[in-house]
Design a protein around this motif. Structure first.
Motif, mmCIF file in Angstrom:
data_model
loop_
_atom_site.group_PDB
_atom_site.id
_atom_site.type_symbol
_atom_site.label_atom_id
_atom_site.label_comp_id
_atom_site.label_asym_id
_atom_site.label_seq_id
_atom_site.Cartn_x
_atom_site.Cartn_y
_atom_site.Cartn_z
ATOM 1 N N GLY A 1 0.775 -1.229 0.000
ATOM 2 C CA GLY A 1 0.000 0.000 0.000
ATOM 3 C C GLY A 1 0.808 1.281 0.000
ATOM 4 N N ILE A 2 2.138 1.189 -0.106
ATOM 5 C CA ILE A 2 3.008 2.368 -0.079
ATOM 6 C C ILE A 2 3.738 2.494 -1.411
ATOM 7 C CG2 ILE A 2 4.944 3.489 1.084
ATOM 8 C CD1 ILE A 2 4.191 1.877 3.590
ATOM 9 N N GLU A 3 3.733 3.700 -1.993
ATOM 10 C CA GLU A 3 4.379 3.917 -3.281
ATOM 11 C C GLU A 3 5.898 3.842 -3.135
ATOM 12 O OE1 GLU A 3 4.729 7.294 -6.815
ATOM 13 O OE2 GLU A 3 3.343 7.611 -5.143
ATOM 14 N N LYS A 4 6.528 3.065 -4.030
ATOM 15 C CA LYS A 4 7.979 2.898 -3.993
ATOM 16 C C LYS A 4 8.569 2.996 -5.396
ATOM 17 C CE LYS A 4 8.495 2.158 0.424
ATOM 18 N NZ LYS A 4 9.302 3.086 1.262
ATOM 19 N N VAL A 5 9.825 3.441 -5.456
ATOM 20 C CA VAL A 5 10.602 3.441 -6.692
ATOM 21 C C VAL A 5 11.823 2.576 -6.439
ATOM 22 C CG1 VAL A 5 11.810 4.807 -8.428
ATOM 23 C CG2 VAL A 5 9.838 5.777 -7.228
ATOM 24 N N SER A 6 11.918 1.453 -7.154
ATOM 25 C CA SER A 6 12.991 0.489 -6.917
ATOM 26 C C SER A 6 13.968 0.467 -8.090
ATOM 27 C CB SER A 6 12.404 -0.916 -6.717
ATOM 28 O OG SER A 6 11.426 -0.927 -5.697
ATOM 29 N N TRP A 7 15.245 0.274 -7.788
ATOM 30 C CA TRP A 7 16.259 0.148 -8.841
ATOM 31 C C TRP A 7 17.476 -0.572 -8.259
ATOM 32 C CZ3 TRP A 7 15.987 4.215 -5.627
ATOM 33 C CH2 TRP A 7 17.176 4.758 -5.130
ATOM 34 N N ILE A 8 18.335 -1.053 -9.167
ATOM 35 C CA ILE A 8 19.538 -1.771 -8.759
ATOM 36 C C ILE A 8 20.707 -0.786 -8.736
ATOM 37 C CG2 ILE A 8 21.059 -3.723 -9.234
ATOM 38 C CD1 ILE A 8 18.746 -4.921 -10.890
ATOM 39 N N GLY B 1 16.305 12.607 -0.886
ATOM 40 C CA GLY B 1 15.393 12.567 0.248
ATOM 41 C C GLY B 1 14.008 12.046 -0.087
ATOM 42 N N ASP B 2 13.793 11.627 -1.333
ATOM 43 C CA ASP B 2 12.481 11.117 -1.740
ATOM 44 C C ASP B 2 12.172 9.835 -0.964
ATOM 45 O OD1 ASP B 2 10.247 10.013 -3.147
ATOM 46 O OD2 ASP B 2 10.835 11.125 -4.943
ATOM 47 N N LYS B 3 11.091 9.854 -0.212
ATOM 48 C CA LYS B 3 10.747 8.719 0.645
ATOM 49 C C LYS B 3 10.298 7.492 -0.144
ATOM 50 C CE LYS B 3 9.492 11.599 4.621
ATOM 51 N NZ LYS B 3 8.413 11.975 5.564
ATOM 52 N N ARG B 4 10.037 7.673 -1.431
ATOM 53 C CA ARG B 4 9.628 6.527 -2.249
ATOM 54 C C ARG B 4 10.809 5.641 -2.612
ATOM 55 N NH1 ARG B 4 7.760 8.846 -7.465
ATOM 56 N NH2 ARG B 4 9.549 10.178 -7.022
ATOM 57 N N PHE B 5 12.022 6.158 -2.537
ATOM 58 C CA PHE B 5 13.192 5.461 -3.063
ATOM 59 C C PHE B 5 13.481 4.168 -2.295
ATOM 60 C CE2 PHE B 5 15.435 9.311 -5.209
ATOM 61 C CZ PHE B 5 14.433 9.317 -6.174
ATOM 62 N N ARG B 6 13.745 3.109 -3.088
ATOM 63 C CA ARG B 6 13.988 1.768 -2.539
ATOM 64 C C ARG B 6 15.182 1.148 -3.284
ATOM 65 N NH1 ARG B 6 11.390 -3.296 -4.144
ATOM 66 N NH2 ARG B 6 11.414 -4.811 -2.429
ATOM 67 N N PRO B 7 16.391 1.571 -2.962
ATOM 68 C CA PRO B 7 17.572 1.047 -3.653
ATOM 69 C C PRO B 7 17.826 -0.415 -3.309
ATOM 70 C CG PRO B 7 18.224 2.433 -1.806
ATOM 71 C CD PRO B 7 16.735 2.572 -1.926
ATOM 72 N N LEU B 8 18.226 -1.180 -4.320
ATOM 73 C CA LEU B 8 18.491 -2.604 -4.136
ATOM 74 C C LEU B 8 19.899 -2.923 -4.646
ATOM 75 C CD1 LEU B 8 15.106 -3.950 -5.560
ATOM 76 C CD2 LEU B 8 15.692 -3.688 -3.149
ATOM 77 N N ARG B 9 20.577 -3.852 -3.997
ATOM 78 C CA ARG B 9 21.932 -4.222 -4.407
ATOM 79 C C ARG B 9 21.931 -5.299 -5.481
ATOM 80 N NH1 ARG B 9 25.991 -4.910 0.545
ATOM 81 N NH2 ARG B 9 27.401 -4.843 -1.249
ATOM 82 N N ASN B 10 20.796 -5.991 -5.657
ATOM 83 C CA ASN B 10 20.686 -7.025 -6.686
ATOM 84 C C ASN B 10 19.235 -7.091 -7.150
ATOM 85 O OD1 ASN B 10 19.190 -9.015 -4.963
ATOM 86 N ND2 ASN B 10 21.100 -8.926 -3.783
ATOM 87 N N PRO B 11 18.943 -7.865 -8.197
ATOM 88 C CA PRO B 11 17.585 -7.865 -8.762
ATOM 89 C C PRO B 11 16.492 -8.442 -7.876
ATOM 90 C CG PRO B 11 19.205 -8.699 -10.341
ATOM 91 C CD PRO B 11 19.895 -8.629 -9.017
ATOM 92 N N VAL B 12 16.857 -9.106 -6.781
ATOM 93 C CA VAL B 12 15.841 -9.701 -5.904
ATOM 94 C C VAL B 12 14.943 -8.606 -5.347
ATOM 95 C CG1 VAL B 12 15.430 -11.026 -3.808
ATOM 96 C CG2 VAL B 12 17.364 -11.610 -5.293
ATOM 97 N N GLY B 13 13.659 -8.724 -5.618
ATOM 98 C CA GLY B 13 12.692 -7.755 -5.108
ATOM 99 C C GLY B 13 12.435 -6.571 -6.018
ATOM 100 N N ASP C 1 8.723 -6.315 -7.097
ATOM 101 C CA ASP C 1 7.722 -6.560 -6.054
ATOM 102 C C ASP C 1 6.546 -5.596 -6.184
ATOM 103 O OD1 ASP C 1 9.268 -8.547 -4.984
ATOM 104 O OD2 ASP C 1 9.959 -7.404 -3.238
ATOM 105 N N GLY C 2 5.405 -5.996 -5.607
ATOM 106 C CA GLY C 2 4.256 -5.117 -5.478
ATOM 107 C C GLY C 2 3.416 -4.981 -6.738
ATOM 108 N N GLN C 3 2.484 -4.026 -6.670
ATOM 109 C CA GLN C 3 1.625 -3.710 -7.818
ATOM 110 C C GLN C 3 2.347 -2.662 -8.661
ATOM 111 O OE1 GLN C 3 -1.978 -2.666 -5.323
ATOM 112 N NE2 GLN C 3 -2.998 -3.685 -7.018
ATOM 113 N N ILE C 4 2.793 -3.073 -9.845
ATOM 114 C CA ILE C 4 3.606 -2.192 -10.682
ATOM 115 C C ILE C 4 2.717 -1.413 -11.641
ATOM 116 C CG2 ILE C 4 5.478 -2.099 -12.385
ATOM 117 C CD1 ILE C 4 6.550 -4.698 -11.138
ATOM 118 N N PHE C 5 3.033 -0.119 -11.808
ATOM 119 C CA PHE C 5 2.236 0.708 -12.717
ATOM 120 C C PHE C 5 3.080 1.513 -13.700
ATOM 121 C CE2 PHE C 5 2.980 3.146 -8.846
ATOM 122 C CZ PHE C 5 3.409 4.378 -9.319
ATOM 123 N N TYR C 6 4.425 1.459 -13.581
ATOM 124 C CA TYR C 6 5.247 2.335 -14.420
ATOM 125 C C TYR C 6 6.673 1.820 -14.454
ATOM 126 C CZ TYR C 6 5.749 7.130 -16.434
ATOM 127 O OH TYR C 6 5.909 8.218 -17.259
#
Length: 273
Positions: free
Chosen positions: A112-119, A136-148, A151-156
């Motif tokens: 239920g929370i908007e996130k922006v994920s990238w490797i 400082g964007d609270k949506r940012f979700r940095p990942l070290r590898n492609p796992v995850g 995730d979630g309901q993707i729209f873009y």
């Protein structure tokens, strides 16, 4: 009297080349809104990003974000309309991303929370510039590898890089009826952006929804880029700013002043009764 819905793009149209709206434009638009003008914006930005650059601008009706994937209440963030990919649609995109070795920014709702994920290990100069502009964007979700990553309901999906690298991906989706796909050069930068959205996610569809909600008879729009073409196609009048791409100028009712000369605000001041 005929009710008109006025809709403007932000970047390159209402925003000047320094990425803000001049006080002159804000004052004109806010005064006209107070007098009854029905006005909103339609942008490729998220509400979070758009709210920063549009600070001070009066928007009394919902705004259009993510190129039409969402219609939102700008003061509360309430989602009025949304478009998400199905699992099958997402799987096809992931397959193409893997095949062409393209590493996107993935926009989704996770729990239920908007996130922006990238490797993080696959960042290029264009992605780093995008991230730097939104510290400082609270949506940012940095990942070290492609796992995850998916995730979630993707729209873009946003892919940033060289045109030659992104063209094969664009060719895969531009004619596919299940998707909306755009490829255009970043404003004031050398990189290209390839963006993939659900088919119903267009500025045109979102504007039609708002037009019905506000019982408007006409639509007048303003834009500068390729992603504004669908919006122009459904408008009764459409105006390209002087700095717009030629393709948009060719289909415009007229060409107005540039984004650096308050073209939209000056047109509104002269024409809105």
């Amino acid at each position: 009297m005929m009710k008109t819905l006025y809709v403007t793009d932000l970047d390159g149209t209402l925003l000047n080349s320094k990425d803000y709206i001049s006080n002159y434009s804000i004052n004109i638009i806010n005064n006209l809104v107070e007098q009854g003008m029905i006005f909103t914006y339609a942008t490729a930005r998220s509400l979070v990003s758009a709210s920063v650059v549009a600070e001070g601008l009066s928007a009394k009706i919902p705004v259009i974000a993510y190129n039409g994937a969402f219609i939102l209440n700008p003061s509360t963030g309430e989602i009025i309309s949304s478009a998400f990919f199905t699992k099958e649609e997402t799987d096809r995109i992931i397959d193409c991303m893997n095949r062409y070795q393209i590493y996107p920014l993935v926009y989704s709702y996770i729990n239920g929370i908007e996130k922006v994920s990238w490797i993080t290990t696959e960042e290029n100069e264009g992605i780093r510039y995008y991230l730097t502009k939104r510290k400082g964007d609270k949506r940012f979700r940095p990942l070290r590898n492609p796992v995850g990553l998916y995730d979630g309901q993707i729209f873009y999906f946003t892919c940033i890089g060289e045109q030659e690298k992104l063209l094969p991906l664009y060719d895969e989706f531009r004619e596919d009826r299940n998707y909306t796909c755009t490829l255009q050069k970043e404003l004031y930068r050398p990189e290209y952006w390839c963006e993939i959205m659900p088919r119903q996610a267009t500025k045109a569809n979102a504007i039609k929804t708002l037009k019905g909600l506000w019982q408007c008879d006409r639509v007048v729009s303003f834009g500068d880029g390729i992603n504004d073409i669908p919006m122009f196609q459904i408008s009764d009048e459409c105006y390209a700013v002087k700095n717009a791409v030629e393709e948009l100028k060719n289909m415009a009712t007229s060409v107005i002043g540039s984004n650096d000369s308050d073209g939209v605000a000056k047109w509104l001041l002269e024409h809105v009764e």
